[in-house]
Design a protein around this motif. Structure first.
Motif, PDB file in Angstrom:
ATOM      1  N   GLU A   1      26.430  -3.641 -28.927  1.00  0.00           N
ATOM      2  CA  GLU A   1      27.002  -5.063 -28.389  1.00  0.00           C
ATOM      3  C   GLU A   1      27.869  -5.556 -29.457  1.00  0.00           C
ATOM      4  OE1 GLU A   1      25.234  -8.828 -26.175  1.00  0.00           O
ATOM      5  OE2 GLU A   1      23.874  -7.721 -27.546  1.00  0.00           O
ATOM      6  N   GLU A   2      27.516  -5.324 -30.668  1.00  0.00           N
ATOM      7  CA  GLU A   2      28.348  -5.841 -31.656  1.00  0.00           C
ATOM      8  C   GLU A   2      29.507  -5.105 -32.012  1.00  0.00           C
ATOM      9  OE1 GLU A   2      27.505  -6.966 -36.352  1.00  0.00           O
ATOM     10  OE2 GLU A   2      25.674  -6.079 -35.413  1.00  0.00           O
ATOM     11  N   PHE A   3      29.783  -3.874 -31.873  1.00  0.00           N
ATOM     12  CA  PHE A   3      30.840  -3.139 -32.309  1.00  0.00           C
ATOM     13  C   PHE A   3      31.385  -2.344 -31.196  1.00  0.00           C
ATOM     14  CE2 PHE A   3      28.274  -3.255 -36.076  1.00  0.00           C
ATOM     15  CZ  PHE A   3      29.041  -3.797 -36.831  1.00  0.00           C
ATOM     16  N   GLN A   4      31.152  -2.544 -29.845  1.00  0.00           N
ATOM     17  CA  GLN A   4      31.515  -1.995 -28.648  1.00  0.00           C
ATOM     18  C   GLN A   4      31.830  -0.465 -28.647  1.00  0.00           C
ATOM     19  OE1 GLN A   4      32.053  -3.958 -25.739  1.00  0.00           O
ATOM     20  NE2 GLN A   4      30.294  -5.016 -26.839  1.00  0.00           N
ATOM     21  N   TRP A   5      33.036  -0.080 -28.793  1.00  0.00           N
ATOM     22  CA  TRP A   5      33.278   1.298 -28.535  1.00  0.00           C
ATOM     23  C   TRP A   5      32.944   2.243 -29.677  1.00  0.00           C
ATOM     24  CZ3 TRP A   5      35.430   5.430 -30.937  1.00  0.00           C
ATOM     25  CH2 TRP A   5      35.805   6.700 -30.206  1.00  0.00           C
ATOM     26  N   LEU A   6      33.060   1.797 -30.917  1.00  0.00           N
ATOM     27  CA  LEU A   6      32.692   2.335 -32.313  1.00  0.00           C
ATOM     28  C   LEU A   6      31.184   2.378 -32.166  1.00  0.00           C
ATOM     29  CD1 LEU A   6      33.360   3.621 -34.994  1.00  0.00           C
ATOM     30  CD2 LEU A   6      33.250   1.496 -35.881  1.00  0.00           C
ATOM     31  N   GLY A   7      30.512   1.152 -31.908  1.00  0.00           N
ATOM     32  CA  GLY A   7      29.123   1.247 -32.050  1.00  0.00           C
ATOM     33  C   GLY A   7      28.354   2.053 -30.866  1.00  0.00           C
ATOM     34  N   LEU A   8      28.889   2.235 -29.835  1.00  0.00           N
ATOM     35  CA  LEU A   8      28.413   3.283 -28.810  1.00  0.00           C
ATOM     36  C   LEU A   8      28.705   4.754 -29.449  1.00  0.00           C
ATOM     37  CD1 LEU A   8      27.052   3.887 -25.981  1.00  0.00           C
ATOM     38  CD2 LEU A   8      29.380   3.575 -25.028  1.00  0.00           C
ATOM     39  N   MET A   9      29.756   4.874 -29.606  1.00  0.00           N
ATOM     40  CA  MET A   9      30.124   6.172 -30.311  1.00  0.00           C
ATOM     41  C   MET A   9      29.030   6.614 -31.134  1.00  0.00           C
ATOM     42  SD  MET A   9      31.556   8.286 -32.588  1.00  0.00           S
ATOM     43  CE  MET A   9      32.553   7.462 -33.515  1.00  0.00           C
ATOM     44  N   LEU A  10      29.050   5.731 -32.393  1.00  0.00           N
ATOM     45  CA  LEU A  10      28.024   6.072 -33.486  1.00  0.00           C
ATOM     46  C   LEU A  10      26.582   6.071 -32.999  1.00  0.00           C
ATOM     47  CD1 LEU A  10      29.963   3.861 -36.363  1.00  0.00           C
ATOM     48  CD2 LEU A  10      29.762   6.563 -35.926  1.00  0.00           C
ATOM     49  N   PHE A  11      26.260   5.320 -32.156  1.00  0.00           N
ATOM     50  CA  PHE A  11      24.849   5.230 -31.321  1.00  0.00           C
ATOM     51  C   PHE A  11      24.374   6.685 -30.851  1.00  0.00           C
ATOM     52  CE2 PHE A  11      21.867   4.654 -27.916  1.00  0.00           C
ATOM     53  CZ  PHE A  11      20.902   3.820 -28.371  1.00  0.00           C
ATOM     54  N   VAL A  12      25.543   7.199 -30.205  1.00  0.00           N
ATOM     55  CA  VAL A  12      25.191   8.299 -29.436  1.00  0.00           C
ATOM     56  C   VAL A  12      25.207   9.621 -30.267  1.00  0.00           C
ATOM     57  CG1 VAL A  12      26.060  10.176 -27.667  1.00  0.00           C
ATOM     58  CG2 VAL A  12      25.843   7.542 -27.134  1.00  0.00           C
ATOM     59  N   ALA A  13      26.195   9.452 -31.388  1.00  0.00           N
ATOM     60  CA  ALA A  13      26.274  10.804 -32.558  1.00  0.00           C
ATOM     61  C   ALA A  13      25.133  10.794 -33.226  1.00  0.00           C
ATOM     62  CB  ALA A  13      27.485  10.271 -33.371  1.00  0.00           C
TER      63      ALA A  13
ATOM     64  N   GLY B   1      30.697  10.643 -29.080  1.00  0.00           N
ATOM     65  CA  GLY B   1      29.405  10.744 -29.823  1.00  0.00           C
ATOM     66  C   GLY B   1      28.780  11.915 -29.543  1.00  0.00           C
ATOM     67  N   VAL B   2      28.812  12.411 -28.173  1.00  0.00           N
ATOM     68  CA  VAL B   2      28.078  13.708 -27.971  1.00  0.00           C
ATOM     69  C   VAL B   2      28.565  14.698 -28.662  1.00  0.00           C
ATOM     70  CG1 VAL B   2      27.658  15.295 -25.951  1.00  0.00           C
ATOM     71  CG2 VAL B   2      27.252  13.186 -25.687  1.00  0.00           C
ATOM     72  N   VAL B   3      29.927  14.908 -28.834  1.00  0.00           N
ATOM     73  CA  VAL B   3      30.410  15.881 -29.647  1.00  0.00           C
ATOM     74  C   VAL B   3      30.090  15.790 -31.003  1.00  0.00           C
ATOM     75  CG1 VAL B   3      32.926  16.662 -30.654  1.00  0.00           C
ATOM     76  CG2 VAL B   3      32.658  16.390 -28.190  1.00  0.00           C
ATOM     77  N   PHE B   4      30.308  14.796 -31.781  1.00  0.00           N
ATOM     78  CA  PHE B   4      29.794  14.551 -33.123  1.00  0.00           C
ATOM     79  C   PHE B   4      28.180  15.126 -33.178  1.00  0.00           C
ATOM     80  CE2 PHE B   4      33.379  11.363 -33.825  1.00  0.00           C
ATOM     81  CZ  PHE B   4      34.140  12.416 -34.485  1.00  0.00           C
ATOM     82  N   ALA B   5      27.385  14.531 -32.398  1.00  0.00           N
ATOM     83  CA  ALA B   5      26.205  15.032 -32.292  1.00  0.00           C
ATOM     84  C   ALA B   5      25.769  16.380 -32.308  1.00  0.00           C
ATOM     85  CB  ALA B   5      25.239  14.397 -30.975  1.00  0.00           C
ATOM     86  N   GLY B   6      26.350  17.053 -31.379  1.00  0.00           N
ATOM     87  CA  GLY B   6      26.528  18.346 -31.305  1.00  0.00           C
ATOM     88  C   GLY B   6      27.013  19.220 -32.605  1.00  0.00           C
ATOM     89  N   LEU B   7      28.061  18.819 -33.349  1.00  0.00           N
ATOM     90  CA  LEU B   7      28.368  19.219 -34.667  1.00  0.00           C
ATOM     91  C   LEU B   7      27.150  19.062 -35.472  1.00  0.00           C
ATOM     92  CD1 LEU B   7      32.125  17.877 -34.727  1.00  0.00           C
ATOM     93  CD2 LEU B   7      31.111  20.298 -34.418  1.00  0.00           C
ATOM     94  N   LEU B   8      26.562  17.922 -35.585  1.00  0.00           N
ATOM     95  CA  LEU B   8      25.383  17.736 -36.353  1.00  0.00           C
ATOM     96  C   LEU B   8      24.237  18.570 -36.064  1.00  0.00           C
ATOM     97  CD1 LEU B   8      25.639  13.631 -36.575  1.00  0.00           C
ATOM     98  CD2 LEU B   8      26.015  15.477 -38.560  1.00  0.00           C
ATOM     99  N   VAL B   9      23.747  18.754 -34.944  1.00  0.00           N
ATOM    100  CA  VAL B   9      22.831  19.501 -34.312  1.00  0.00           C
ATOM    101  C   VAL B   9      23.030  20.980 -34.767  1.00  0.00           C
ATOM    102  CG1 VAL B   9      21.430  20.478 -32.421  1.00  0.00           C
ATOM    103  CG2 VAL B   9      21.928  17.948 -32.678  1.00  0.00           C
ATOM    104  N   ASN B  10      24.331  21.643 -34.438  1.00  0.00           N
ATOM    105  CA  ASN B  10      24.574  22.688 -34.926  1.00  0.00           C
ATOM    106  C   ASN B  10      24.415  23.009 -36.382  1.00  0.00           C
ATOM    107  OD1 ASN B  10      25.570  25.002 -33.009  1.00  0.00           O
ATOM    108  ND2 ASN B  10      26.978  23.116 -32.362  1.00  0.00           N
ATOM    109  N   LEU B  11      24.800  21.997 -37.278  1.00  0.00           N
ATOM    110  CA  LEU B  11      24.714  22.187 -38.731  1.00  0.00           C
ATOM    111  C   LEU B  11      23.079  22.113 -39.057  1.00  0.00           C
ATOM    112  CD1 LEU B  11      25.977  21.490 -41.604  1.00  0.00           C
ATOM    113  CD2 LEU B  11      25.429  19.433 -41.260  1.00  0.00           C
ATOM    114  N   LEU B  12      22.315  21.286 -38.420  1.00  0.00           N
ATOM    115  CA  LEU B  12      21.042  21.170 -38.439  1.00  0.00           C
ATOM    116  C   LEU B  12      20.272  22.503 -38.416  1.00  0.00           C
ATOM    117  CD1 LEU B  12      20.089  17.756 -37.682  1.00  0.00           C
ATOM    118  CD2 LEU B  12      20.461  18.414 -39.944  1.00  0.00           C
TER     119      LEU B  12
END
Length: 184
Positions: free
Chosen positions: A92-104, A136-147
């Protein structure tokens, strides 16, 4: 699921579409099935995005319909929405950026499903919500692959670091967005 005769690719794709598991569960399963990492990532990202437009377009209608038909369904959906609303502060506070980071951030309860529900609750424009979820999903995918590639010991360390970094990042973003104090 392999016993059902489903191809491994389809299993990874379907797992990524499911709430809770999403891409965070599908990628490790794809590695366990010894699929090619790039293929696993693409299948997981696409699969994770499949429910997003449907949630954005039809969640409110579903809640209204279920509320009229069943008190149990209504209570379940209301609690789901309330839980998501509590987590939606940064969105709610950061809109697009907030949603992208929340999902990522690959933590429980912060995937594309929760992001799409939060975007619906907050009445974000459709394409803005879809694109923020996608990145956000793409960044999450990169992080999960890394982990997955680091192993459990380093994954725990990286998870703790990610938690710390995300906490600092949100604090910094709030500080930057804070309106300046008027001296008058």
């Amino acid at each position: 699921m392999r016993r059902t005769g489903w191809p491994d690719d389809l299993i990874v794709f379907v797992l990524a579409t499911l709430p809770i598991l999403e891409l965070r569960g599908a990628i490790p399963v794809g590695y366990w099935m010894q699929l090619e990492p790039l293929k696993v990532s693409i299948l997981a990202v696409v699969g994770n995005m499949v429910p997003v437009p449907f949630i954005l377009l039809y969640l409110k209608q579903l809640v209204n319909y279920a509320g009229k038909r069943s008190s149990v369904a209504s209570r379940f959906l209301d609690s789901l929405i309330e839980i998501t609303r509590k987590k939606a502060g940064p969105i709610e506070e950061f809109q697009w950026l907030g949603l992208m980071l929340f999902v990522a951030v690959p933590f429980p309860g912060t995937g594309a499903w929760s992001g799409a529900i939060a975007a619906t609750i907050l009445d974000m424009p459709f394409w803005e919500a879809v694109s923020a979820n996608f990145f956000g999903v793409v960044f999450a995918g990169l992080l999960v692959n890394l982990l997955v590639n680091l192993g459990i010991k380093y994954a725990v360390i990286v998870g703790a670091i990610l938690f710390f970094v995300s906490t600092v990042m949100w604090s910094f973003l709030r500080y930057v967005r804070k309106p300046p104090n008027n001296l008058n």
